[in-house]
Motif scaffolding. Structure first.
Motif, mmCIF file in Angstrom:
data_model
loop_
_atom_site.group_PDB
_atom_site.id
_atom_site.type_symbol
_atom_site.label_atom_id
_atom_site.label_comp_id
_atom_site.label_asym_id
_atom_site.label_seq_id
_atom_site.Cartn_x
_atom_site.Cartn_y
_atom_site.Cartn_z
ATOM 1 N N TYR A 1 -6.028 -9.432 -27.285
ATOM 2 C CA TYR A 1 -4.704 -9.271 -26.693
ATOM 3 C C TYR A 1 -3.678 -9.284 -27.819
ATOM 4 N N TYR A 2 -2.754 -8.305 -27.791
ATOM 5 C CA TYR A 2 -1.791 -8.149 -28.871
ATOM 6 C C TYR A 2 -0.367 -8.410 -28.398
ATOM 7 N N PHE A 3 0.400 -9.084 -29.269
ATOM 8 C CA PHE A 3 1.752 -9.514 -28.954
ATOM 9 C C PHE A 3 2.713 -8.970 -30.001
ATOM 10 N N GLY A 4 3.962 -8.747 -29.592
ATOM 11 C CA GLY A 4 4.983 -8.243 -30.498
ATOM 12 C C GLY A 4 5.539 -9.327 -31.399
ATOM 13 N N GLN A 5 6.469 -8.927 -32.271
ATOM 14 C CA GLN A 5 7.102 -9.885 -33.191
ATOM 15 C C GLN A 5 7.856 -10.963 -32.421
ATOM 16 N N ASP A 6 8.284 -10.651 -31.187
ATOM 17 C CA ASP A 6 9.031 -11.605 -30.370
ATOM 18 C C ASP A 6 8.122 -12.493 -29.523
ATOM 19 N N GLY A 7 6.785 -12.326 -29.667
ATOM 20 C CA GLY A 7 5.848 -13.144 -28.909
ATOM 21 C C GLY A 7 5.546 -12.629 -27.516
ATOM 22 N N GLU A 8 6.148 -11.491 -27.136
ATOM 23 C CA GLU A 8 5.898 -10.918 -25.811
ATOM 24 C C GLU A 8 4.588 -10.127 -25.823
ATOM 25 N N PHE A 9 3.822 -10.216 -24.741
ATOM 26 C CA PHE A 9 2.567 -9.480 -24.629
ATOM 27 C C PHE A 9 2.838 -7.979 -24.694
ATOM 28 N N VAL A 10 2.032 -7.248 -25.487
ATOM 29 C CA VAL A 10 2.185 -5.803 -25.629
ATOM 30 C C VAL A 10 1.049 -5.070 -24.930
ATOM 31 N N CYS A 11 -0.205 -5.424 -25.252
ATOM 32 C CA CYS A 11 -1.325 -4.694 -24.669
ATOM 33 C C CYS A 11 -2.646 -5.401 -24.952
ATOM 34 N N GLU A 12 -3.677 -4.950 -24.272
ATOM 35 C CA GLU A 12 -5.048 -5.318 -24.625
ATOM 36 C C GLU A 12 -5.581 -4.184 -25.475
ATOM 37 N N GLY A 13 -6.359 -4.498 -26.510
ATOM 38 C CA GLY A 13 -6.938 -3.456 -27.349
ATOM 39 C C GLY A 13 -7.823 -2.517 -26.542
ATOM 40 N N GLU A 14 -7.963 -1.292 -27.032
ATOM 41 C CA GLU A 14 -8.721 -0.262 -26.318
ATOM 42 C C GLU A 14 -10.005 0.137 -27.037
ATOM 43 N N SER A 15 -10.190 -0.320 -28.272
ATOM 44 C CA SER A 15 -11.286 0.176 -29.096
ATOM 45 C C SER A 15 -12.526 -0.723 -29.039
ATOM 46 N N ILE A 16 -13.692 -0.110 -28.846
ATOM 47 C CA ILE A 16 -14.957 -0.845 -28.898
ATOM 48 C C ILE A 16 -15.339 -1.040 -30.367
ATOM 49 N N THR B 1 -9.967 -16.482 -33.609
ATOM 50 C CA THR B 1 -9.399 -16.510 -32.263
ATOM 51 C C THR B 1 -7.981 -15.956 -32.301
ATOM 52 N N ILE B 2 -7.194 -16.369 -33.292
ATOM 53 C CA ILE B 2 -5.838 -15.836 -33.445
ATOM 54 C C ILE B 2 -5.766 -15.056 -34.752
ATOM 55 N N ILE B 3 -5.321 -13.810 -34.656
ATOM 56 C CA ILE B 3 -5.207 -12.951 -35.839
ATOM 57 C C ILE B 3 -3.723 -12.823 -36.189
ATOM 58 N N TYR B 4 -3.348 -13.339 -37.343
ATOM 59 C CA TYR B 4 -1.965 -13.255 -37.787
ATOM 60 C C TYR B 4 -1.931 -13.111 -39.302
ATOM 61 N N PRO B 5 -1.325 -12.079 -39.836
ATOM 62 C CA PRO B 5 -0.773 -10.949 -39.098
ATOM 63 C C PRO B 5 -1.884 -9.989 -38.662
ATOM 64 N N THR B 6 -1.567 -9.071 -37.775
ATOM 65 C CA THR B 6 -2.575 -8.141 -37.266
ATOM 66 C C THR B 6 -2.875 -7.022 -38.257
ATOM 67 N N GLY B 7 -2.023 -6.865 -39.266
ATOM 68 C CA GLY B 7 -2.247 -5.802 -40.239
ATOM 69 C C GLY B 7 -1.992 -4.444 -39.625
ATOM 70 N N CYS B 8 -2.764 -3.469 -40.063
ATOM 71 C CA CYS B 8 -2.564 -2.086 -39.618
ATOM 72 C C CYS B 8 -3.324 -1.861 -38.323
ATOM 73 N N THR B 9 -2.747 -2.259 -37.210
ATOM 74 C CA THR B 9 -3.413 -2.207 -35.906
ATOM 75 C C THR B 9 -2.451 -1.699 -34.850
ATOM 76 N N THR B 10 -2.966 -0.930 -33.917
ATOM 77 C CA THR B 10 -2.188 -0.494 -32.760
ATOM 78 C C THR B 10 -2.978 -0.855 -31.507
ATOM 79 N N CYS B 11 -2.392 -0.610 -30.348
ATOM 80 C CA CYS B 11 -3.106 -0.859 -29.095
ATOM 81 C C CYS B 11 -4.369 0.002 -29.019
ATOM 82 N N CYS B 12 -4.309 1.191 -29.585
ATOM 83 C CA CYS B 12 -5.443 2.112 -29.531
ATOM 84 C C CYS B 12 -6.588 1.636 -30.417
#
Length: 202
Positions: free
Chosen positions: A125-140, A107-118
């Motif tokens: 749902y992905y969050f920055g180092q500061d805990g702020e929402f960054v994006c929803e993933g785009e990849s199926i 349910t919670i992935i920490y750390p995200t490793g080598c991942t981007t929004c793409c």
């Protein structure tokens, strides 16, 4: 009258071309470069009629559907991982299990490793180092690593090399071997590699 028909046809043609270009733009491939994400939330299906979960419609994740032991739909969760609800902590006795966009994984992935929004999974749902929402993933499906050399990399150290400095390597954070550390020209750590099949192109 024929002029109006030609004009309408021209408008439809332009609209069709615009939609086609938009679709092609949207479907462009992404490469698996490393982002600067802190953690991800990927709601996964949980529980079963025989092994019920403890949650309620308020704290259940948005996009996840919640069902009773007799498989009757109860509700869709209302807590958005981007902005979680403040909910009372109680178990709704009607809810037995959930079905979510991501049926597997943590349910919670920490750390995200080598991942981007793409390259991140759709429904996660992905969050920055500061805990702020960054994006929803785009990849199926997960994307393959790009083989491009990352110009930021000055050298790397790997467990297999006895942690000796390996200079002038063609590598990036995605293709670097598992446990290898990549450093920038100022000596700062860029990332730790995850690939199980790294081969230096240098």
């Amino acid at each position: 009258m024929p002029i109006h028909k030609v004009s309408l046809f021209a408008h439809l043609l332009v609209l069709g071309m615009f939609l086609l270009v938009s679709t092609v733009e949207h479907a462009k491939a992404c490469t698996k470069e490393c982002g600067n994400l802190g953690y991800g939330i990927c709601p996964g299906s949980e529980g079963s009629p025989e092994n019920p979960i403890c949650t309620n419609c308020c704290s259940g994740y948005k996009g996840c559907n919640y069902y009773s032991t007799n498989k009757t739909f109860i509700c869709e969760g209302t807590s958005d991982p981007k902005k979680p609800n403040i909910c009372p902590m109680y178990c709704d006795p009607q809810i037995a299990y959930s079905k979510c966009p991501r049926s597997e994984g943590k349910t919670i992935i920490y750390p995200t490793g080598c991942t981007t929004c793409c390259t991140g999974y759709k429904g996660c749902y992905y969050f920055g180092q500061d805990g702020e929402f960054v994006c929803e993933g785009e990849s199926i499906e997960p994307k393959a690593c790009t083989l491009e050399c990352d110009p930021r990399v000055a050298y790397m150290t790997c467990p297999s090399s006895g942690l000796a400095k390996l200079n002038q390597v063609c590598v990036n954070c995605c293709t670097a071997g598992d446990g290898c550390k990549l450093y920038g020209h100022d000596g700062s750590l860029l990332c730790t590699g995850e690939s199980k099949s790294y081969k230096s192109a240098a």
